[in-house]
Motif scaffolding. Structure first.
Motif, mmCIF file in Angstrom:
data_model
loop_
_atom_site.group_PDB
_atom_site.id
_atom_site.type_symbol
_atom_site.label_atom_id
_atom_site.label_comp_id
_atom_site.label_asym_id
_atom_site.label_seq_id
_atom_site.Cartn_x
_atom_site.Cartn_y
_atom_site.Cartn_z
ATOM 1 N N ARG A 1 0.810 -1.231 0.000
ATOM 2 C CA ARG A 1 0.000 0.000 0.000
ATOM 3 C C ARG A 1 0.837 1.271 0.000
ATOM 4 N NH1 ARG A 1 -4.465 -1.581 4.389
ATOM 5 N NH2 ARG A 1 -5.967 -2.593 3.027
ATOM 6 N N VAL A 2 2.021 1.221 0.616
ATOM 7 C CA VAL A 2 2.819 2.441 0.760
ATOM 8 C C VAL A 2 3.254 2.943 -0.622
ATOM 9 C CG1 VAL A 2 5.102 1.371 1.057
ATOM 10 C CG2 VAL A 2 4.601 3.526 2.185
ATOM 11 N N ARG A 3 3.230 4.251 -0.803
ATOM 12 C CA ARG A 3 3.542 4.848 -2.104
ATOM 13 C C ARG A 3 4.614 5.930 -1.949
ATOM 14 N NH1 ARG A 3 1.910 1.062 -3.987
ATOM 15 N NH2 ARG A 3 0.267 0.668 -5.515
ATOM 16 N N PHE A 4 5.694 5.758 -2.726
ATOM 17 C CA PHE A 4 6.755 6.769 -2.782
ATOM 18 C C PHE A 4 6.686 7.373 -4.183
ATOM 19 C CE2 PHE A 4 8.146 3.064 -0.277
ATOM 20 C CZ PHE A 4 8.210 3.642 0.976
ATOM 21 N N THR A 5 5.784 8.323 -4.372
ATOM 22 C CA THR A 5 5.514 8.791 -5.734
ATOM 23 C C THR A 5 6.452 9.927 -6.148
ATOM 24 O OG1 THR A 5 3.897 10.470 -5.053
ATOM 25 C CG2 THR A 5 3.064 8.221 -5.451
ATOM 26 N N TRP A 6 6.769 9.941 -7.435
ATOM 27 C CA TRP A 6 7.561 11.045 -7.977
ATOM 28 C C TRP A 6 6.763 12.345 -7.945
ATOM 29 C CZ3 TRP A 6 12.372 11.635 -7.989
ATOM 30 C CH2 TRP A 6 13.246 10.589 -8.253
ATOM 31 N N GLU A 7 5.442 12.229 -8.048
ATOM 32 C CA GLU A 7 4.601 13.432 -7.996
ATOM 33 C C GLU A 7 4.834 14.194 -6.692
ATOM 34 O OE1 GLU A 7 -0.099 14.656 -8.594
ATOM 35 O OE2 GLU A 7 0.430 12.575 -8.171
ATOM 36 N N LYS A 8 4.826 13.460 -5.584
ATOM 37 C CA LYS A 8 5.047 14.080 -4.269
ATOM 38 C C LYS A 8 6.468 14.642 -4.163
ATOM 39 C CE LYS A 8 4.768 12.752 0.635
ATOM 40 N NZ LYS A 8 4.569 11.610 1.542
ATOM 41 N N SER A 9 7.458 13.865 -4.642
ATOM 42 C CA SER A 9 8.859 14.308 -4.557
ATOM 43 C C SER A 9 9.097 15.555 -5.392
ATOM 44 C CB SER A 9 9.794 13.185 -5.026
ATOM 45 O OG SER A 9 9.648 12.045 -4.214
ATOM 46 N N VAL A 10 8.573 15.558 -6.627
ATOM 47 C CA VAL A 10 8.830 16.687 -7.532
ATOM 48 C C VAL A 10 8.077 17.943 -7.082
ATOM 49 C CG1 VAL A 10 8.611 17.492 -9.930
ATOM 50 C CG2 VAL A 10 9.530 15.211 -9.459
ATOM 51 N N ASP A 11 6.932 17.768 -6.441
ATOM 52 C CA ASP A 11 6.273 18.939 -5.825
ATOM 53 C C ASP A 11 7.228 19.608 -4.832
ATOM 54 O OD1 ASP A 11 3.943 18.656 -7.228
ATOM 55 O OD2 ASP A 11 2.800 17.730 -5.591
ATOM 56 N N LYS A 12 7.931 18.786 -4.072
ATOM 57 C CA LYS A 12 8.899 19.304 -3.102
ATOM 58 C C LYS A 12 10.093 19.940 -3.825
ATOM 59 C CE LYS A 12 9.762 19.574 1.373
ATOM 60 N NZ LYS A 12 8.911 20.400 2.228
ATOM 61 N N TYR A 13 10.533 19.334 -4.949
ATOM 62 C CA TYR A 13 11.605 19.932 -5.759
ATOM 63 C C TYR A 13 11.226 21.364 -6.144
ATOM 64 C CZ TYR A 13 13.986 15.444 -6.931
ATOM 65 O OH TYR A 13 14.675 14.263 -6.910
ATOM 66 N N TYR A 14 9.993 21.531 -6.642
ATOM 67 C CA TYR A 14 9.536 22.857 -7.082
ATOM 68 C C TYR A 14 9.567 23.853 -5.929
ATOM 69 C CZ TYR A 14 8.037 22.051 -11.904
ATOM 70 O OH TYR A 14 8.028 21.825 -13.260
#
Length: 511
Positions: A492-505
């Motif tokens: 179930r756990v998700r390490f998404t690029w969407e979440k990471s790249v939001d932080k990059y921005y």
């Protein structure tokens, strides 16, 4: 629309341009940026081969070693064509393919001699392409590891490339242990030889251990507008001095990293994992895929030296084709000190694990290639232990099967900036047993999504590794409901690029 340039040594969005996890990041982050509607240009060296089917864009002329150098810029087709992403390579005859993944050179007598030369040429050609407006007006240049950090040296000191000062530079650290250290003077592969007319400040560029050398990893850390480690826990690790083998931290650069943190330039953001359009193998093919890979390697001239061993592995695996073991532990990794130091230093601990598995009709499957001393160790162990299957090669379909069909994924990394294997295994609902260091702390929660071990001393780490393995085996055999709960939580756990790249921005790109 923001306009980005990614400069790196690897890019897995194009074929045959990956040696490690950096290639995955340089493939995946631009895709996420493009989904936001921004434009991304990705550039890597051609290594004498990647330009061959590309579209010629322009010739780049620049000065190196007091001579005029000419390189060529090509646009190349990616594995998957996506809107807003453009892939480029730089071709020059001196940017050659190395022996490691046809990318990196290994110079045992003078580390980084050949690689420094090719990345000096590559970075200067990229600076020239930016100057020529080959990618349009850029807002962000994102650099990856020491191979591209010379662009920051050029921005700081080279009068021809002052245009770079108008662009925000982000620097990602993927492997702090490999730092690109070369002499300032008196060597063909030195800064003075390649940039004889550039005036620079040695004090700001030097390596603390070898003050007559430039440290290109340090250049990235010292000069970038934002510095990024690929997990939050690894950021904390690298600001402390290394004390090997118990602890691998800043590797001599902890003061630079502490300063970057004080200046609010250092950020730890976890890498993501791909959860869309996954190339999935069918279940039940793990042994068939092993045999297929072995037969393919047996026909390759470069594998002849280990043909006997490959045949030995094939014979062992046939036993399990129609008789699946009750418990499969697996590991997929490059065979290096970082990944398997514990097994190399304490082979008796690995033997103990194999004995524990034997009692429950279990096997340990390891796939990888790497340092000769590690390959030799595991080949010898495979000859001596019938429930250890060592697949000494690389096969994507077999790797996919191992992630899919293992019961427990084992990752005893000495240090781990982020790690991707544990995410891929968890994606399939397989618990992982990991050394709780760096990104493995951020991704695997003990007794919730997997199992973790640590210890204040080396001996304690080994002791805890074995006792944690016992815990995992006991739960699997005797507490099916808890095992199922851990499996479900891992999936179930998700390490998404969407979440990471939001932080990059938010903190790296500031756009």
């Amino acid at each position: 629309m923001n306009n980005f340039l990614f400069a790196a040594a690897e890019n897995d969005a194009i074929a045959n341009c990956k040696a490690g996890g950096m290639g995955d990041v340089v493939r995946d982050v631009p895709r996420q940026i493009a989904e936001k509607g921004d434009k991304v240009n990705v550039i890597v060296p051609s290594y004498g081969r990647l330009h061959q089917k590309g579209k010629f864009i322009t010739t780049l002329s620049f000065e190196l070693r007091g001579f005029e150098y000419t390189a060529e810029l090509y646009e190349v087709e990616p594995k998957k064509i996506l809107k807003n992403i453009y892939h480029y390579v730089i071709h020059h005859p001196e940017i050659e393919a190395g022996g490691i993944a046809h990318i990196y050179h290994d110079d045992p007598e003078e580390p980084f001699f050949t690689d420094a030369i090719k990345y000096f040429i590559f970075c200067t050609a990229v600076a020239e392409a930016v100057k020529q407006n080959a990618f349009g007006k850029l807002d962000i240049i994102h650099l990856h590891d020491w191979h591209s950090s010379l662009l920051l040296f050029l921005r700081e000191y080279h009068l021809d490339y002052e245009i770079l000062k108008k662009i925000r530079f982000v620097y990602s650290i993927h492997n702090l242990a490999i730092q690109g250290i070369r002499p300032f003077n008196d060597n063909y592969s030195s800064v003075k030889n390649w940039f004889p007319n550039v005036r620079y400040d040695e004090e700001r560029l030097l390596d603390y251990r070898y003050p007559d050398c430039i440290n290109l990893m340090a250049v990235g850390i010292r000069f970038a507008d934002a510095v990024h480690t690929v997990s939050p826990s690894y950021k904390e690790d690298v600001m402390k001095p290394s004390s090997p083998p118990e602890f691998i931290g800043g590797e001599g650069l902890e003061k630079d990293l502490q300063l970057a943190n004080e200046e609010n330039r250092l950020f730890g953001i976890l890498n993501g994992c791909n959860y869309k359009n996954i190339n999935a193998e069918e279940k039940g093919h793990i042994y068939r895929n092993t045999v297929k890979a072995l037969f393919r390697w047996l026909q390759e001239e470069s594998k002849k030296y280990k043909a006997d061993f490959l045949a030995h592995t094939g014979e062992k695996i046939m036993k399990y084709v129609g008789n699946r073991p009750k418990f499969i532990v697996s590991s997929v990794a490059r065979l290096t000190e970082q990944k398997f130091y514990f097994f190399k230093r304490s082979p008796e601990a690995f033997v103990e694990i194999l004995k524990k598995l034997e009692k429950v009709d279990g096997i340990f499957m390891l796939l990888g290639t790497g340092a000769p001393e590690y390959e030799d160790l595991f080949r010898e162990m495979s000859y001596n232990h019938k429930n250890f299957i060592f697949t000494n090669g690389q096969s994507e379909s077999l790797i996919d099967s191992m992630y899919l069909e293992s019961d427990l994924y084992f990752m005893p990394s000495l240090f781990e900036p982020c790690g991707i294997s544990q995410m891929l295994s968890m994606r399939n609902g397989n618990p992982c047993l990991v050394h709780h260091t760096g990104g493995l702390i951020d991704t695997v929660k003990h007794m919730k999504t997997g199992f973790g071990f640590d210890g204040d001393t080396y001996d304690k780490k080994i002791e805890n590794m074995l006792s944690t393995f016992d815990v995992a085996l006991d739960i699997f055999a005797n507490d099916k409901s808890t095992w199922k709960k851990i499996q479900t939580s891992a999936k179930r756990v998700r390490f998404t690029w969407e979440k990471s790249v939001d932080k990059y921005y938010e903190v790296l790109y500031k756009v």
